[in-house]
Scaffold this active site. Structure first.
Site, PDB file in Angstrom:
ATOM      1  N   ARG A 173    -104.075  53.805 -31.195  1.00  0.00           N
ATOM      2  CA  ARG A 173    -102.877  53.383 -30.456  1.00  0.00           C
ATOM      3  C   ARG A 173    -103.094  53.780 -29.005  1.00  0.00           C
ATOM      4  O   ARG A 173    -103.267  54.944 -28.689  1.00  0.00           O
ATOM      5  CB  ARG A 173    -101.659  54.032 -31.119  1.00  0.00           C
ATOM      6  CG  ARG A 173    -100.766  54.842 -30.243  1.00  0.00           C
ATOM      7  CD  ARG A 173     -99.510  55.234 -30.939  1.00  0.00           C
ATOM      8  NE  ARG A 173     -99.501  56.544 -31.584  1.00  0.00           N
ATOM      9  CZ  ARG A 173     -99.563  57.695 -30.933  1.00  0.00           C
ATOM     10  NH1 ARG A 173     -99.678  57.730 -29.637  1.00  0.00           N
ATOM     11  NH2 ARG A 173     -99.534  58.826 -31.592  1.00  0.00           N
ATOM     12  N   HIS A 190     -96.809  57.534 -28.773  1.00  0.00           N
ATOM     13  CA  HIS A 190     -96.173  57.181 -30.058  1.00  0.00           C
ATOM     14  C   HIS A 190     -94.976  56.242 -29.845  1.00  0.00           C
ATOM     15  O   HIS A 190     -94.852  55.207 -30.488  1.00  0.00           O
ATOM     16  CB  HIS A 190     -95.734  58.467 -30.768  1.00  0.00           C
ATOM     17  CG  HIS A 190     -94.937  58.245 -32.007  1.00  0.00           C
ATOM     18  ND1 HIS A 190     -95.496  57.773 -33.172  1.00  0.00           N
ATOM     19  CD2 HIS A 190     -93.609  58.408 -32.265  1.00  0.00           C
ATOM     20  CE1 HIS A 190     -94.558  57.665 -34.097  1.00  0.00           C
ATOM     21  NE2 HIS A 190     -93.403  58.041 -33.570  1.00  0.00           N
ATOM     22  N   TYR A 238    -101.554  65.872 -26.335  1.00  0.00           N
ATOM     23  CA  TYR A 238    -102.378  66.071 -27.544  1.00  0.00           C
ATOM     24  C   TYR A 238    -103.648  65.218 -27.589  1.00  0.00           C
ATOM     25  O   TYR A 238    -104.379  65.252 -28.549  1.00  0.00           O
ATOM     26  CB  TYR A 238    -101.546  65.873 -28.818  1.00  0.00           C
ATOM     27  CG  TYR A 238    -100.830  64.533 -28.904  1.00  0.00           C
ATOM     28  CD1 TYR A 238    -101.484  63.401 -29.400  1.00  0.00           C
ATOM     29  CD2 TYR A 238     -99.506  64.395 -28.492  1.00  0.00           C
ATOM     30  CE1 TYR A 238    -100.833  62.189 -29.482  1.00  0.00           C
ATOM     31  CE2 TYR A 238     -98.848  63.180 -28.577  1.00  0.00           C
ATOM     32  CZ  TYR A 238     -99.513  62.083 -29.071  1.00  0.00           C
ATOM     33  OH  TYR A 238     -98.876  60.868 -29.141  1.00  0.00           O
TER      34      TYR A 238
HETATM   35  C1  LIG Z   1     -90.039  60.513 -44.306  1.00  0.00           C
HETATM   36  C2  LIG Z   1     -90.212  60.723 -42.833  1.00  0.00           C
HETATM   37  N1  LIG Z   1     -90.661  61.912 -42.384  1.00  0.00           N
HETATM   38  C3  LIG Z   1     -90.834  62.106 -41.045  1.00  0.00           C
HETATM   39  C4  LIG Z   1     -90.533  61.108 -40.154  1.00  0.00           C
HETATM   40  C5  LIG Z   1     -90.700  61.353 -38.653  1.00  0.00           C
HETATM   41  N2  LIG Z   1     -91.829  60.542 -38.138  1.00  0.00           N
HETATM   42  C6  LIG Z   1     -91.604  59.380 -37.496  1.00  0.00           C
HETATM   43  S1  LIG Z   1     -93.011  58.631 -37.052  1.00  0.00           S
HETATM   44  C7  LIG Z   1     -93.966  59.867 -37.676  1.00  0.00           C
HETATM   45  C8  LIG Z   1     -95.464  59.781 -37.611  1.00  0.00           C
HETATM   46  C9  LIG Z   1     -96.014  58.635 -38.412  1.00  0.00           C
HETATM   47  O1  LIG Z   1     -97.384  58.480 -38.207  1.00  0.00           O
HETATM   48  P1  LIG Z   1     -98.216  57.337 -38.878  1.00  0.00           P
HETATM   49  O2  LIG Z   1     -97.830  57.167 -40.310  1.00  0.00           O
HETATM   50  O3  LIG Z   1     -99.647  57.624 -38.614  1.00  0.00           O
HETATM   51  O4  LIG Z   1     -97.740  56.014 -38.145  1.00  0.00           O
HETATM   52  P2  LIG Z   1     -97.875  55.584 -36.619  1.00  0.00           P
HETATM   53  O5  LIG Z   1     -96.612  56.044 -35.932  1.00  0.00           O
HETATM   54  O6  LIG Z   1     -99.091  56.219 -36.055  1.00  0.00           O
HETATM   55  O7  LIG Z   1     -97.951  54.104 -36.638  1.00  0.00           O
HETATM   56  C10 LIG Z   1     -93.160  60.868 -38.233  1.00  0.00           C
HETATM   57  C11 LIG Z   1     -93.671  62.110 -38.849  1.00  0.00           C
HETATM   58  C12 LIG Z   1     -90.057  59.880 -40.665  1.00  0.00           C
HETATM   59  N3  LIG Z   1     -89.776  58.839 -39.877  1.00  0.00           N
HETATM   60  N4  LIG Z   1     -89.917  59.714 -42.011  1.00  0.00           N
END
Ligand SMILES: Cc1ncc(C[n+]2csc(CCOP(=O)(O)OP(=O)(O)O)c2C)c(N)n1
Length: 391
Positions: free
Chosen positions: A265, A269, A278
């Protein structure tokens, strides 16, 4: 038994057809044995065009957060090949189960960009009609869509719809229980589900090394008996070839497939995150050199499938679409607070009705105090007018 396991294992190296400089590379022996075919030039032209349009949409959406028109926007710039190619390879009857990151995919699917952004604007459950678009609402709780996709694929299969369900998911979400439940259910019921993990290396600030000990996320499918693959997620030709094969496998009744796409990405975020805390500029630079759009465009131009005039035409179309999106997002959305309670259950529960009544009472209270303030204001402006006339 051994050969069955070999059939599930991903290629040792991610499948790749185009090098970062846009030159063609031979697929590995394992990739060739799996029959991945280099796509036709017309298919790659369609992918290139959708990436150009999708990336411009993505940049415009990021800009809309700065203008206060969008509450939040998770950009997928850099992941464009994963956003576009898997969608273009779907058939009419297929379903998509996306996350908050996948707005570019939804635009590629033909959903109105304003409808795509409605949820991120914060004013409605989901801007589009999931039944009509065969696209589930963008999922914010991580990995819950993995279960929805498996269940829906099973239902589609039982109805003989000949459809597959594509589940888009992030690397961090593969640590969630729902991801594993989804894979297990899909495998046991032979549900035609294709899971595409966009491994963009970070779950917000958590790097992959702190997410898993598995050498590749694709290995997570094997324990469930799910055929798995890994692909260079910044190579649009390889992503298209691997996804087409995955859909054919699932549609052919051979069970679900898990594909891990290695990508990055490029933006933070979301607009609320500071990625410099980071990751290093060197790392970002290295991935800038892997850009999927440059890679594909270079190959198309070198092979005579694309010229400057066509590039300009599509760029102009992307600008037009961005301007139209800007204009339409400038209009204030009309939000009806009580609509929050619609479409939650077919029959509202007593608790929901109680909550609805509380909101309704609060709104009535606000309206009454606004009326009072207005009459008081009218009084004071009357007094001001008196003062004016006595000066
Ligand atoms: C069940 C749950 N736990 C925590 C979160 C908080 N959260 C939002 S995005 C994220 C990171 C997700 O990373 P990834 O799966 O790699 O997806 P990306 O954002 O990189 O596309 C977290 C921990 C959430 N949305 N849902």
């Amino acid at each position: 038994m051994t050969s069955d396991i070999a059939d599930l294992l991903p290629c040792p190296e991610p499948v790749r057809f185009l090098a970062p400089d846009g030159t063609r590379v031979e697929p590995s022996a394992q990739a060739a044995a799996r029959g991945y075919a280099f796509p036709e030039p017309e298919e790659l032209l369609a992918v290139w065009r959708a990436i150009v349009l999708g990336r411009r949409f993505d940049a415009q959406s990021t800009a809309l957060t700065k203008q206060g028109r969008l509450a939040v926007y998770p950009s997928s710039r850099g992941q464009d090949a994963c956003q576009v190619a898997p969608i273009l390879a779907l058939e009419e009857q297929d379903w998509v189960f996306p996350t908050y990151r996948d707005s570019m995919s939804l635009v590629t699917r033909g959903i109105d960009p304003v409808e795509v952004l409605t949820l991120l604007r914060g004013d409605w459950h989901c801007g589009y009609d999931p039944q009509r678009t065969r696209t589930a609402p963008q999922c914010t709780p991580l990995a819950t869509q993995a279960v929805h996709a498996a269940g829906s694929a099973h239902a589609l299969d039982r109805r003989g719809a000949g459809a597959v369900a594509l589940c888009l998911i992030g690397d961090g979400a593969t640590s969630e229980g729902d991801f594993h439940e989804g894979l297990n259910f899909a495998a046991v019921f032979n549900a035609p589900t294709v899971y595409l993990v966009q491994n963009n290396k970070y779950a917000i600030s958590v790097p992959l090394a702190k997410q898993t000990k598995a050498p590749t996320l694709a290995y997570k499918g094997i324990g469930y008996g799910v055929r798995s693959e890994q692909v260079d997620g910044n190579d649009p030709a390889a992503v298209l070839a691997v996804m087409k094969a995955a859909y054919a496998h699932a549609r052919g009744g051979k069970g679900p497939v898990l594909v891990e796409a290695h990508t990055y990405r490029m933006e933070a975020h979301t607009n609320a995150d500071d990625a410099t805390r980071y990751r290093t500029p060197d790392e970002v630079d290295e991935w800038t050199g892997q850009d999927p759009i440059v890679r594909l465009q270079t190959w198309l131009v070198a092979e005579g499938h694309l010229d400057e005039e066509q590039i300009e035409q599509v760029r102009a179309q992307a600008e037009e679409q961005a301007a139209a999106l800007r204009d339409r997002m400038n209009a204030e959305p009309v939000v009806e607070p009580l609509s929050l309670f619609e479409h939650v259950y077919a029959e509202p529960t007593p608790q929901l009705l109680e909550q609805r009544a509380m909101v309704q009472a609060e709104l009535a209270g606000q309206a009454a105090s606004a009326d009072d303030a207005q009459s008081a204001g009218a009084g004071s402006s009357g007094q001001d007018a008196m003062k004016e006339s006595t000066r």
